[in-house]
Write an enzyme that holds these catalytic residues in place. Structure first.
Site, PDB file in Angstrom:
ATOM      1  CE1 TYR A 105       4.890  -3.151   8.089  1.00  0.00           C
ATOM      2  CE2 TYR A 105       6.800  -3.365   9.520  1.00  0.00           C
ATOM      3  CZ  TYR A 105       5.720  -2.640   9.068  1.00  0.00           C
ATOM      4  OH  TYR A 105       5.480  -1.385   9.579  1.00  0.00           O
ATOM      5  CG  HIS A 109       5.486  -0.398   4.031  1.00  0.00           C
ATOM      6  ND1 HIS A 109       6.187  -1.400   4.662  1.00  0.00           N
ATOM      7  CD2 HIS A 109       4.300  -0.955   3.671  1.00  0.00           C
ATOM      8  CE1 HIS A 109       5.459  -2.513   4.664  1.00  0.00           C
ATOM      9  NE2 HIS A 109       4.311  -2.266   4.068  1.00  0.00           N
ATOM     10  CG  ASP A 147      -1.341   0.319  11.928  1.00  0.00           C
ATOM     11  OD1 ASP A 147      -1.386   1.094  10.963  1.00  0.00           O
ATOM     12  OD2 ASP A 147      -0.871  -0.834  11.860  1.00  0.00           O
TER      13      ASP A 147
HETATM   14  C1  GLA Z   1       1.290  -2.031   9.152  1.00  0.00           C
HETATM   15  C2  GLA Z   1       2.113  -1.410  10.270  1.00  0.00           C
HETATM   16  C3  GLA Z   1       2.161   0.105  10.150  1.00  0.00           C
HETATM   17  C4  GLA Z   1       2.569   0.534   8.751  1.00  0.00           C
HETATM   18  C5  GLA Z   1       1.765  -0.221   7.695  1.00  0.00           C
HETATM   19  C6  GLA Z   1       2.246   0.071   6.317  1.00  0.00           C
HETATM   20  O1  GLA Z   1      -0.041  -1.665   9.278  1.00  0.00           O
HETATM   21  O2  GLA Z   1       1.564  -1.757  11.529  1.00  0.00           O
HETATM   22  O3  GLA Z   1       3.030   0.628  11.136  1.00  0.00           O
HETATM   23  O4  GLA Z   1       3.947   0.380   8.564  1.00  0.00           O
HETATM   24  O5  GLA Z   1       1.792  -1.611   7.898  1.00  0.00           O
HETATM   25  O6  GLA Z   1       1.988   1.378   5.973  1.00  0.00           O
END
Ligand code: GLA
Length: 392
Positions: A234, A35, A182
């Site tokens: 989230y 995060h 990601d």
């Molecule tokens: C998901 C989101 C990422 C990141 C993670 C937490 O995978 O797609 O952008 O925020 O959560 O680290």
């Protein structure tokens, strides 16, 4: 059947033609830095060997058809109609189709190309990245489709631009308010290495992991608890971080240091403070992990992984009992370190384990889940692997 073969077969089944080529992009494991990406901070993910494959066919009628092995029905629209679909009318297509169609839309928008200037396409998608496990099945689809269309349409975008296109698709076409980690991991991945990424500047460097040389394996314990980042927790965490940054008078929590935390505690309510403390300490843990990996190697990062998990469990409150159980079981069976990985509220934990203890750790997790009345987890090892590209 491997997913490359499955994608090729699916294209032929649906479009009646042989593919022009196949492309793929990997899922990812985040080693540490959770995060922190949408707070302009630091992350240390690596691409994994599980990939999503796309088989491409071209067509002359200006339409885009997407079909995948995880949903029986093909979805087909005019390329010129993508602008009407996204973002306002995304509900008109099934959620999975918003990923590939959203990438096509975001690519055209980013490059300023008109729909009539590019060829129509058929995209058949197959994946061996488990969906909803916190291993970025979505970034793998985005990366594979973005790489395919970049080549098919001769757009000439570089890897960072393609990662940004994937993020635009996810944020605006799918509607999940995620960061860039990601997509960057999926585009930039390298064998046996992690990507140390500054999410403000997007400067990326390759950090050797040396798991294999050290005799270590990275075990994934997928709890099977499904999560979605398009809903709920989230977005709430993201809003709390923005609130915290505003109270601290900074552009993003990246600009708050561990030394500022005492002041932060006085300025904000307890919940917001704990969200802030997670981000601030997690950023520091990423920097520390990079330094420890370089100076002492992977055996020395266990305490940092565990501290990261505790911070997500207690301060950011995004763990679930299954993830805590996985981490505790792995540690009691002798793992070097363990933590949940990804956005949280379900998904997978990772454990760094001596080669000859992998089975012991898996057995311990399986027994702990059974003893707690949880459904059996899915467990496998992952290998840091190469990022997106053309395969055939
Ligand atoms: C998901 C989101 C990422 C990141 C993670 C937490 O995978 O797609 O952008 O925020 O959560 O680290």
């Amino acid at each position: 059947m491997g997913s490359a073969t499955a994608a090729r077969a699916l294209l032929t089944e649906v479009a009646g033609i042989e593919p022009v080529g196949t492309w793929s992009a990997p899922g990812r494991v985040n080693l540490i830095g959770e995060h922190t990406d949408y707070n302009d901070g630091f992350v240390l993910p690596f691409a994994i060997q599980q990939r999503t494959h796309v088989a491409l066919g071209t067509r002359a009628d200006g339409r885009i058809r997407v079909v995948s092995t995880f949903d029986g029905d093909a979805v087909e629209v005019d390329l010129a109609a993508l602008d009407e679909l996204f973002p306002a009318n995304r509900g008109e297509v099934p959620e999975w189709a918003a990923y590939p169609l959203g990438v096509a839309w975001a690519l055209l928008r980013r490059t300023g190309r008109s729909a009539v200037s590019v060829t129509g396409v058929d995209l058949a998608i197959a994946s061996d990245v488990p969906i909803g496990a916190g291993l970025s099945s979505s970034a793998a689809i985005e990366g594979a489709v973005a790489t395919t269309l970049n080549d098919a349409w001769g757009l000439g975008l570089d890897r960072v631009a393609l990662a940004q296109v994937g993020r635009t698709a996810e944020n605006e076409a799918v509607g999940a308010p995620t960061g860039i980690m990601d997509q960057m991991a999926s585009m930039l991945g390298r064998a046996d290495a992690a990507i140390f990424l500054d999410c403000r500047s997007l400067a990326a460097s390759v950090v050797d992991l040396g798991f294999a040389d050290a005799g270590l394996q990275l075990v994934v314990i997928d709890t099977g608890v499904k999560h979605s980042h398009a809903t709920g927790g989230y977005g709430e965490r993201r809003a709390a971080c923005e609130r915290g940054a505003e109270i601290m008078g900074v552009r993003a929590l990246r600009d708050v240091s561990v030394d500022d935390l005492a002041r932060a505690a006085e300025l904000m309510d307890d919940v917001t403070f704990r969200r802030v403390r997670h981000i601030v300490t997690e950023n520091q843990r990423v920097l520390d992990t990079v330094a420890v990996l370089r100076d002492h190697g992977p055996r020395a990062i266990g305490a940092l992984l565990l501290a990261s998990h505790a911070s997500m469990r207690d301060d950011f409150e995004i763990s679930v009992p299954e993830l805590d159980t996985a981490v505790e079981a792995a540690m009691s069976a002798g793992a070097i370190g363990a933590r949940m990985t990804g956005g949280g509220f379900g998904g997978a934990a990772i454990a760094l384990v001596e080669h000859d203890r992998v089975q012991t750790v898996m057995d311990a997790a399986a027994s702990a889940f059974a003893a707690s009345g949880f459904a059996a987890p899915t467990m496998f090892t992952v290998v840091p692997s190469v990022g997106a590209g053309r395969d055939a």
